[in-house]
Scaffold this active site. Structure first.
Site, PDB file in Angstrom:
ATOM      1  N   LYS A   1       0.838  -1.195   0.000  1.00 32.11           N
ATOM      2  CA  LYS A   1       0.000   0.000   0.000  1.00 32.11           C
ATOM      3  C   LYS A   1       0.878   1.252   0.000  1.00 32.11           C
ATOM      4  CE  LYS A   1      -4.056  -1.692   2.486  1.00 32.11           C
ATOM      5  NZ  LYS A   1      -5.058  -1.449   1.439  1.00 32.11           N
TER       6      LYS A   1
ATOM      7  N   ARG B   1     -10.664 -11.117   1.585  1.00 24.80           N
ATOM      8  CA  ARG B   1     -11.595 -12.069   0.981  1.00 24.80           C
ATOM      9  C   ARG B   1     -11.014 -13.482   0.959  1.00 24.80           C
ATOM     10  NH1 ARG B   1     -11.985  -8.487  -4.283  1.00 24.80           N
ATOM     11  NH2 ARG B   1     -11.739  -6.967  -2.615  1.00 24.80           N
TER      12      ARG B   1
HETATM   13  N1  BES Z   1      -8.189  -3.650   4.179  1.00 30.06           N
HETATM   14  C1  BES Z   1      -8.322  -3.201   2.852  1.00 30.06           C
HETATM   15  C2  BES Z   1      -9.584  -2.371   2.625  1.00 30.06           C
HETATM   16  C3  BES Z   1      -9.649  -1.048   3.336  1.00 30.06           C
HETATM   17  C4  BES Z   1      -9.092   0.081   2.767  1.00 30.06           C
HETATM   18  C5  BES Z   1     -10.307  -0.931   4.546  1.00 30.06           C
HETATM   19  C6  BES Z   1      -9.184   1.297   3.406  1.00 30.06           C
HETATM   20  C7  BES Z   1     -10.396   0.280   5.179  1.00 30.06           C
HETATM   21  C8  BES Z   1      -9.839   1.404   4.605  1.00 30.06           C
HETATM   22  C9  BES Z   1      -8.384  -4.375   1.883  1.00 30.06           C
HETATM   23  O1  BES Z   1      -7.674  -5.499   2.238  1.00 30.06           O
HETATM   24  C10 BES Z   1      -7.861  -3.878   0.595  1.00 30.06           C
HETATM   25  O2  BES Z   1      -6.730  -3.536   0.540  1.00 30.06           O
HETATM   26  N2  BES Z   1      -8.709  -3.830  -0.406  1.00 30.06           N
HETATM   27  C11 BES Z   1      -8.343  -3.329  -1.676  1.00 30.06           C
HETATM   28  C12 BES Z   1      -8.927  -4.246  -2.705  1.00 30.06           C
HETATM   29  C13 BES Z   1      -8.389  -4.031  -4.074  1.00 30.06           C
HETATM   30  C14 BES Z   1      -6.944  -4.468  -4.172  1.00 30.06           C
HETATM   31  C15 BES Z   1      -9.265  -4.826  -5.010  1.00 30.06           C
HETATM   32  C16 BES Z   1      -8.910  -1.929  -1.834  1.00 30.06           C
HETATM   33  O3  BES Z   1      -9.987  -1.649  -1.306  1.00 30.06           O
HETATM   34  O4  BES Z   1      -8.244  -1.099  -2.458  1.00 30.06           O
HETATM   35 ZN    ZN Z   2      -5.622  -5.330   1.620  1.00 25.97          ZN
END
Ligand code: BES
Ligand code: ZN
Ligand code: ZN
Length: 465
Positions: A243, A317
């Site tokens: 990230k 997921r």
């Molecule tokens: N934990 C994150 C989602 C999230 C982001 C929760 C910001 C709370 C605040 C999740 O694991 C994630 O990174 N999701 C990605 C999915 C994408 C790669 C399809 C996202 O939401 O960008």
């Molecule tokens: Zn994630």
């Protein structure tokens, strides 16, 4: 904080701070000037006090016909923070004119008083240790238990990710189980391997803290259990799909679903609801390192389906897929619900204010919506058409952990993926937008919100009848 209810009149109360709600269209109180209008959000501090009360704090509730539980919660959250600032250590809430709102007042006081200041050498203000609610006969004991558990969840989520590891969270769950008389099981790496929980293992393989799965069971009802599954990523770095800055900083929140599920089963046990309930909590840290799982690789999880890893940041997921498939096979749920900080897209859809729900059991979605309106933890349904499910079909494997465009319909894609791992209905609650708050609002503090406990408990109270 101790909360008690007692009868009384404004004239006889002895308090350091007397909190009195006022209406925009109400009668003027003896100490109220006509400029002090009871508009919602307005408040006035009277340093001169009144009779036996050293200071009086007036809080506006708006027009009489529009008074709601939510407004009462917000008003008393404001009041308790005032008491903290004034360092009175206590307050008395005068609710005689508002029958039926004592519970909401207690909620506002308890939830509004929360602050995560464990790591501050010097705390702001002085903790409010006791509150008296002046009202004729009201029972706030359930509301108090529920809100204490919301604060318990906030503490778990706000804690350092380096402290709140999978092992630590499992130990906390064990402690809850012992105190509440729940059945407790924890599956560790060798058992997870034996069971073929390879998606959970893959997500956790880059971390020095190995993954776990906790199962808690509460039985005081008849028939098959309701099963709650909570995402427990103790820190989400994104993995090899690291990230970027501005996205990674709040990722200790990624066990918010796990904490909500734990807080809910604890509450249900303390309220002695007449239901059968289980909590399934997959736990892992999504770390970056030489052992991390890799984009492009394929894993076969508990369900037997193969998954192509398109992006290691879509890890929630994966661990849920194993947990849901395990739960459906081993616990035979009458209803399966998961709650997860699954997508950032939830934040783009409803901001920090509303939680998207995607459920193939329509009755449950309706009941959750109603519970959301009552508690203020609002939910709104998103659709899951067949066409969305097509989008997660894999090329080299059965399914892929992303849709074809990672920016499109992210929240629905998460739900589509999860649904491909269960045979029966699933109600998916995505708290990616609501588990964490960048700023405080009313009774919701900055950072961990503790969302889910009040929503799910309210929903489950309806299931025990
Ligand atoms: N934990 C994150 C989602 C999230 C982001 C929760 C910001 C709370 C605040 C999740 O694991 C994630 O990174 N999701 C990605 C999915 C994408 C790669 C399809 C996202 O939401 O960008
Ligand atoms: Zn994630
Ligand atoms: Zn995540």
């Amino acid at each position: 904080m101790r909360i008690s209810v007692s009868p009384g009149t404004m004239e006889t109360i002895k308090a350091k701070l007397l909190v009195v709600p006022i209406l925009e269209d109400g009668k003027l109180l003896p100490f109220q000037k006509k400029e002090m209008v009871g508009k919602e959000g307005k408040s006035y501090l009277l340093y001169d006090g009144y009779k036996g009360s050293e200071k009086v704090f007036l809080v506006g509730l708006g027009k009489k016909k529009d008074v709601s539980s939510e407004k009462v919660r917000k008003a008393f959250a404001l009041a308790v923070r005032k008491a903290r600032e004034l360092e009175t250590g206590e307050l008395t809430a005068f609710l005689a004119g508002f029958p039926g709102h004592a519970e909401a007042a207690a909620e506002g006081l308890l939830l509004g008083a929360y602050s995560f200041d464990k790591y501050k050498s010097k705390k702001d203000g002085k903790e409010v240790k006791s509150c008296v609610i002046v009202a004729p006969k009201a029972d706030v004991s359930s509301a108090v238990k529920i809100c204490e558990n919301v604060n318990f969840v906030r503490d778990l989520v706000n804690e350092n990710a380096d402290v709140m590891t999978p092992a630590k969270l499992a130990a906390v769950a064990k402690d809850v189980a012992r105190k509440c008389g729940l059945r407790f099981r924890v599956l560790e790496k060798p058992q997870l391997k034996k069971l073929g929980m390879n998606l959970l293992l893959a997500v956790g393989q880059g971390s020095k803290c190995p993954p776990r799965m906790v199962v808690l069971e509460y039985s005081r009802g008849k028939g098959k259990p309701i099963v709650l599954v909570g995402k427990g990523i103790t820190f989400d770095s994104g993995g090899l799909n690291l990230k970027p800055s501005n996205y990674i900083e709040t990722m200790k929140q990624d066990m918010g679903g796990a904490a909500a599920v734990l807080g809910t089963i604890k509450t249900v046990a303390e309220l002695k609801l007449k239901i059968n309930l289980a909590a399934v909590i997959p736990l892992a840290e999504n770390a970056l390192g030489r052992d991390s799982y890799k984009p492009g690789d394929v894993f076969k999880g508990f369900s037997g389906k193969t998954v192509e890893i398109e992006n290691t940041d879509a890890e929630g997921r994966l661990i849920l897929a194993d947990a849901l498939a395990w739960a459906e096979k081993n616990l035979q749920p009458r209803l399966l619900v998961d709650i997860a900080t699954l997508t950032g897209a939830a934040l783009y859809t409803f901001g920090e204010l509303v939680t998207p729900v995607i459920g193939t059991d329509k009755k449950t979605v309706q009941k959750l919506f109603a519970a959301g309106e009552r508690t203020g933890e609002r939910v709104w349904e998103l659709p899951l058409y067949e066409e969305f499910k097509e989008e997660v079909k894999g090329e080299i494997a059965d399914v892929r952990n992303l849709g074809y465009n990672k920016r499109y319909a992210g929240t629905i894609m998460g739900a589509a993926f999860l649904n491909s791992f269960v045979k029966g209905p699933l109600v998916h609650i995505d708290i990616g937008g609501t588990a964490w708050s960048a700023k405080g609002r009313g009774y919701i503090p900055k950072w961990a919100t503790g969302v889910g406990v009040r929503l799910l408990t309210e929903f489950l109270r309806g299931m025990g009848k």
